[in-house]
Design an enzyme around this catalytic site. Sequence first.
Site, PDB file in Angstrom:
ATOM      1  NE  ARG A   1      -6.190  -0.131  11.697  1.00  0.00           N
ATOM      2  CZ  ARG A   1      -5.251  -0.265  10.793  1.00  0.00           C
ATOM      3  NH1 ARG A   1      -4.520   0.568  10.635  1.00  0.00           N
ATOM      4  NH2 ARG A   1      -4.931  -1.306  10.353  1.00  0.00           N
TER       5      ARG A   1
ATOM      6  CE  LYS B   1      -0.699   0.030   5.006  1.00  0.00           C
ATOM      7  NZ  LYS B   1      -1.416  -0.508   5.970  1.00  0.00           N
TER       8      LYS B   1
HETATM    9  C1  LIG Z   1      -0.818  -1.338   6.828  1.00  0.00           C
HETATM   10  C2  LIG Z   1      -1.050  -2.672   7.282  1.00  0.00           C
HETATM   11  C3  LIG Z   1      -0.113  -3.498   7.601  1.00  0.00           C
HETATM   12  C4  LIG Z   1       1.427  -3.321   7.268  1.00  0.00           C
HETATM   13  O1  LIG Z   1       2.001  -2.523   8.251  1.00  0.00           O
HETATM   14  P1  LIG Z   1       3.599  -2.126   8.393  1.00  0.00           P
HETATM   15  O2  LIG Z   1       3.687  -1.257   9.441  1.00  0.00           O
HETATM   16  O3  LIG Z   1       3.850  -1.324   7.305  1.00  0.00           O
HETATM   17  O4  LIG Z   1       4.248  -3.291   8.391  1.00  0.00           O
HETATM   18  C5  LIG Z   1      -0.489  -4.796   8.155  1.00  0.00           C
HETATM   19  N1  LIG Z   1      -1.597  -5.048   8.497  1.00  0.00           N
HETATM   20  C6  LIG Z   1      -2.433  -4.104   8.360  1.00  0.00           C
HETATM   21  C7  LIG Z   1      -4.019  -4.391   8.742  1.00  0.00           C
HETATM   22  C8  LIG Z   1      -2.368  -3.012   7.683  1.00  0.00           C
HETATM   23  O5  LIG Z   1      -3.383  -2.248   7.504  1.00  0.00           O
END
Ligand SMILES: *Cc1c(COP(=O)(O)O)cnc(C)c1O
Length: 353
Positions: free
Chosen positions: A129, A36
């Site tokens: 969250r 992302k």
């Molecule tokens: C963005 C996201 C991740 C990845 O997070 P990082 O800190 O970049 O490793 C993992 N799980 C969810 C649900 C996310 O939204």
Amino acid sequence: MICPRIEINLSKVKHNTSELKKMCHGKNIQLAGVTKVFCGIHKIAESMVDGGVDMLADSRIENLKKLENIKIPKLLLRLPMMRQAEDVVRYADISLNSELQTIERLSMEAIKQGKEHNILLMVDLGDLREGVWKSDVIHTVKEILKLEGIKLMGIGTNLTCYGGVIPSNKNLGELSELTTTIEKEFNIKLEIISGGNSSSLYLLEKGEMPEKINHLRLGEAIVLGRETAYGEAIKDTYQDAFTFVAEIIELKEKPSVPIGEIGMDAFGNTPTFEDKGIRKRAILAVGRQDVAVDNLNPIDKNMEIIGASSDHLIVDVTDAKEALKVGDEIKFHVKYGALLQLMTSEYIYKSIQ
Ligand SMILES: *Cc1c(COP(=O)(O)O)cnc(C)c1O
């Protein structure tokens, strides 16, 4: 070369991925490469695949759609919107879920498309969250198991996002215990127990990851070589797979304190200044419209960002290691927040190398 630009080094992305893959696979953990932060750009996702991720993951279905022709499982990270159920079933093999109503909608859509859609039920272990509360898990699982076209592939959690809660043997241990409870209660096997994002990695290194955790979703750890519980660089990885470059459009010696009565700056704040005498200042053609400048660090540590407006970034280059002139480029390391914005901004050229 076009400026301002973000330079993306694919072989460093691949290298970081394969180092993390080694770390994870060594502990029987599957690795989902999170795309992302770079908006699902195909070539970068391919480097993650070359580096050995087990699946690709993104929060936006639009990005997974871009990656449709890469034949590897795709995981949707953000809880699906009901309105996108059709695309979710079409472009994601697995999605993270916490709302029964949405899962019912996915079930209807899966039946319509003649597919089975896999879900991981998210459990909130305290970060506040997404996720069902622990006491609601059994009831929710019972309802999910009634749905046609839906396979409960496992459970997962997310930490260190809203609440900043650090993953621990204790909170992830609860996820591990829940697995056992669910498997016994319903006589099923959960294939994936997803223990979080880049903030969970330090538990691996300390050897404190609860045994049942067999899946991590890693974004920042791969792209910036950093774990996110304590912000430490990860051994044998690059922190500069992504660097930012902008051009000097003015270079002059000026006083360090403005002259005249001080009112508000371009953003309504009243600035304050320290008198350091006459300094050499470079103005770069990039600004707050493109990036939160606090999240940039000049690679030359003798340079210092002293301010920015919408379209101008001012850097004190008095002590710069190399002689500079108008038209020269200045390079920066990026933090996660800066990378996110730079990759999203249409004004920033993406130089993929
Ligand atoms: C963005 C996201 C991740 C990845 O997070 P990082 O800190 O970049 O490793 C993992 N799980 C969810 C649900 C996310 O939204």
